[in-house]
Design a protein around this motif. Structure first.
Motif, PDB file in Angstrom:
ATOM      1  N   ASP A  66    -132.894 -75.563 -12.678  1.00 25.82           N
ATOM      2  CA  ASP A  66    -131.593 -75.133 -12.138  1.00 25.82           C
ATOM      3  C   ASP A  66    -131.759 -74.923 -10.643  1.00 25.82           C
ATOM      4  O   ASP A  66    -132.813 -74.461 -10.190  1.00 25.82           O
ATOM      5  CB  ASP A  66    -131.118 -73.846 -12.823  1.00 25.82           C
ATOM      6  CG  ASP A  66    -129.619 -73.653 -12.659  1.00 25.82           C
ATOM      7  OD1 ASP A  66    -128.874 -73.856 -13.641  1.00 25.82           O
ATOM      8  OD2 ASP A  66    -129.180 -73.317 -11.532  1.00 25.82           O
ATOM      9  N   SER A 113    -130.114 -72.811  -8.859  1.00 30.06           N
ATOM     10  CA  SER A 113    -129.915 -71.423  -8.479  1.00 30.06           C
ATOM     11  C   SER A 113    -131.144 -70.563  -8.803  1.00 30.06           C
ATOM     12  O   SER A 113    -131.582 -70.469  -9.955  1.00 30.06           O
ATOM     13  CB  SER A 113    -128.674 -70.885  -9.205  1.00 30.06           C
ATOM     14  OG  SER A 113    -128.767 -69.501  -9.371  1.00 30.06           O
ATOM     15  N   HIS A 114    -131.659 -69.917  -7.745  1.00 29.42           N
ATOM     16  CA  HIS A 114    -132.824 -69.039  -7.913  1.00 29.42           C
ATOM     17  C   HIS A 114    -132.483 -67.883  -8.863  1.00 29.42           C
ATOM     18  O   HIS A 114    -133.283 -67.514  -9.722  1.00 29.42           O
ATOM     19  CB  HIS A 114    -133.240 -68.507  -6.537  1.00 29.42           C
ATOM     20  CG  HIS A 114    -134.338 -67.499  -6.600  1.00 29.42           C
ATOM     21  ND1 HIS A 114    -135.627 -67.830  -6.954  1.00 29.42           N
ATOM     22  CD2 HIS A 114    -134.333 -66.155  -6.395  1.00 29.42           C
ATOM     23  CE1 HIS A 114    -136.380 -66.739  -6.951  1.00 29.42           C
ATOM     24  NE2 HIS A 114    -135.613 -65.703  -6.621  1.00 29.42           N
ATOM     25  N   GLU A 115    -131.262 -67.338  -8.712  1.00 28.26           N
ATOM     26  CA  GLU A 115    -130.852 -66.199  -9.552  1.00 28.26           C
ATOM     27  C   GLU A 115    -130.822 -66.589 -11.027  1.00 28.26           C
ATOM     28  O   GLU A 115    -131.253 -65.835 -11.896  1.00 28.26           O
ATOM     29  CB  GLU A 115    -129.446 -65.691  -9.150  1.00 28.26           C
ATOM     30  CG  GLU A 115    -129.387 -64.944  -7.834  1.00 28.26           C
ATOM     31  CD  GLU A 115    -129.488 -65.878  -6.631  1.00 28.26           C
ATOM     32  OE1 GLU A 115    -129.003 -67.029  -6.711  1.00 28.26           O
ATOM     33  OE2 GLU A 115    -130.075 -65.465  -5.610  1.00 28.26           O
ATOM     34  N   ARG A 116    -130.287 -67.778 -11.310  1.00 26.53           N
ATOM     35  CA  ARG A 116    -130.235 -68.247 -12.712  1.00 26.53           C
ATOM     36  C   ARG A 116    -131.642 -68.387 -13.271  1.00 26.53           C
ATOM     37  O   ARG A 116    -131.931 -67.978 -14.380  1.00 26.53           O
ATOM     38  CB  ARG A 116    -129.536 -69.618 -12.819  1.00 26.53           C
ATOM     39  CG  ARG A 116    -128.052 -69.605 -12.770  1.00 26.53           C
ATOM     40  CD  ARG A 116    -127.402 -68.729 -13.779  1.00 26.53           C
ATOM     41  NE  ARG A 116    -127.515 -69.167 -15.170  1.00 26.53           N
ATOM     42  CZ  ARG A 116    -127.131 -68.433 -16.217  1.00 26.53           C
ATOM     43  NH1 ARG A 116    -126.621 -67.241 -16.032  1.00 26.53           N
ATOM     44  NH2 ARG A 116    -127.255 -68.883 -17.449  1.00 26.53           N
ATOM     45  N   ARG A 117    -132.538 -68.989 -12.458  1.00 26.15           N
ATOM     46  CA  ARG A 117    -133.910 -69.216 -12.933  1.00 26.15           C
ATOM     47  C   ARG A 117    -134.588 -67.880 -13.230  1.00 26.15           C
ATOM     48  O   ARG A 117    -135.234 -67.716 -14.268  1.00 26.15           O
ATOM     49  CB  ARG A 117    -134.720 -69.999 -11.880  1.00 26.15           C
ATOM     50  CG  ARG A 117    -134.206 -71.409 -11.642  1.00 26.15           C
ATOM     51  CD  ARG A 117    -135.261 -72.290 -11.001  1.00 26.15           C
ATOM     52  NE  ARG A 117    -135.755 -71.792  -9.736  1.00 26.15           N
ATOM     53  CZ  ARG A 117    -135.240 -72.081  -8.545  1.00 26.15           C
ATOM     54  NH1 ARG A 117    -134.188 -72.883  -8.474  1.00 26.15           N
ATOM     55  NH2 ARG A 117    -135.751 -71.586  -7.438  1.00 26.15           N
ATOM     56  N   HIS A 171    -137.070 -75.575  -9.877  1.00 26.01           N
ATOM     57  CA  HIS A 171    -135.913 -76.104  -9.147  1.00 26.01           C
ATOM     58  C   HIS A 171    -135.926 -77.629  -9.216  1.00 26.01           C
ATOM     59  O   HIS A 171    -134.979 -78.281  -8.794  1.00 26.01           O
ATOM     60  CB  HIS A 171    -135.961 -75.654  -7.682  1.00 26.01           C
ATOM     61  CG  HIS A 171    -137.086 -76.288  -6.929  1.00 26.01           C
ATOM     62  ND1 HIS A 171    -138.376 -75.807  -7.005  1.00 26.01           N
ATOM     63  CD2 HIS A 171    -137.131 -77.389  -6.151  1.00 26.01           C
ATOM     64  CE1 HIS A 171    -139.163 -76.593  -6.279  1.00 26.01           C
ATOM     65  NE2 HIS A 171    -138.431 -77.561  -5.753  1.00 26.01           N
TER      66      HIS A 171
END
Ligand SMILES: NC(=O)c1ccc[n+]([C@@H]2O[C@H](COP(=O)([O-])OP(=O)(O)OC[C@H]3O[C@@H](n4cnc5c(N)ncnc54)[C@H](OP(=O)(O)O)[C@@H]3O)[C@@H](O)[C@H]2O)c1
Length: 269
Positions: free
Chosen positions: A36, A38-42, A55
């Motif tokens: 993904d 998005s760092h937050e999602r990961r 990523h």
């Protein structure tokens, strides 16, 4: 389940799938790799489920035996570029849940690889989904069995020919919105009849849920259940006469037809 599962796009549907697969014990967290942007999602997926995240879509493609594409259709072309130029004698199975991206387009992105298109619906996020799958030209029985097992983790699965996916979209894809309106309207009727809003909401929701479960568990035809609830000169037949007069039945039929034809239109753009 065999080997490693890769998920490209760890959003709502990607998370729903992996959480049900883990809770049903079909995969271990270390066998699921999610890409993904998005760092937050990961970070959330690592903290909540212990899966491996990256990523890099290419990392997922290179390491997975089955790859689920769960990104938005608008970014398909850019994600497809990550598959370009890979030479392999044992390609992974690619399963796409992207609305409106045809098998022919998917197969063009991964020439010679087995591809399956799946169309789940929103109740999959609570494990009660309805998924239809359409099988590409390179997929064999083993691939179909894998896709069926994956989506059985989030509900029921049926197999259809690809042109029928528009009808699936109009019925089970859009259906949760129709049913939500039915539940809301039933509750409004309860409020109009003097019930408190919270009581009416609860009665409406449980009536729809209970009726669906009764039909599913007994295999009874809906018309048989309707006849059983309807006593001569009683309350239910008065309600049904009103529904027929106001056209509920044909409104629902036409809603499914309109949504299916809109799905066909969008797919042809
Ligand atoms: N939700 C449903 O009920 C439903 C039902 C049937 C089919 N579908 C299909 O399922 C797919 C996913 O829907 P969704 O609701 O799960 O969407 P979503 O929540 O937006 O998830 C997509 C995820 O992919 C990430 N992403 C974007 N570009 C990417 C890239 N180039 N590489 C890797 N990851 C990328 C997004 O990150 P950012 O947010 O940072 O962009 C997001 O986390 C859609 O194609 C939709 O047609 C959904």
């Amino acid at each position: 389940m065999p080997g490693k599962l890769g998920i490209i796009g760890g959003g709502v549907m990607g998370e729903a799938l992996l959480s049900c697969l883990l809770s049903k014990g079909l995969y271990k967290p270390e066998s699921i790799l999610v890409a993904d942007l998005s760092h937050e999602r990961r970070q959330l997926l690592v903290e909540q489920y212990g899966v491996i995240t990256t990523h890099s879509n290419r990392e997922v493609i290179d390491q997975s035996d089955v790859i689920v594409l769960a990104i938005k259709p608008q970014v398909f072309d850019s994600v497809a570029r990550d598959f370009a130029g890979i030479v392999t004698s044992d390609p992974p199975l690619v399963i796409s849940i992207l609305a409106g991206v045809a098998l022919s387009r998917l197969e063009q992105a991964v020439p010679g690889w087995p591809v399956i298109r799946a169309m789940p619906n929103t109740p999959a996020t609570v494990g009660c989904g309805m998924t239809a799958i359409a099988v590409g030209s390179r997929a064999i029985a083993e691939h179909v069995a894998t896709a069926e097992q994956l989506f059985t983790a989030v509900g029921e699965v049926v197999r259809v020919a690809e042109p029928l996916l528009d009808g699936v979209t109009g019925l089970s894809g859009s259906g949760p919105a129709y049913v939500a309106i039915v539940i809301e309207a039933l509750a409004d009727g309860g409020v109009a009849s003097g019930l408190a809003r919270s009581t009416a909401n609860k009665l409406a929701l449980q009536t729809v849920l209970g009726t669906a479960q009764l039909l599913q568990k007994t295999g009874m035809h809906p018309a048989v259940l309707k006849d059983r609830v309807t006593s001569p000169g009683g309350t239910t037949i008065s309600g049904i006469a009103c529904l027929e007069e106001l056209g509920l039945r044909s409104a629902l039929i036409e809603a499914v037809r309109a949504a299916s034809s809109r799905s066909r239109e969008l797919g042809n753009q």
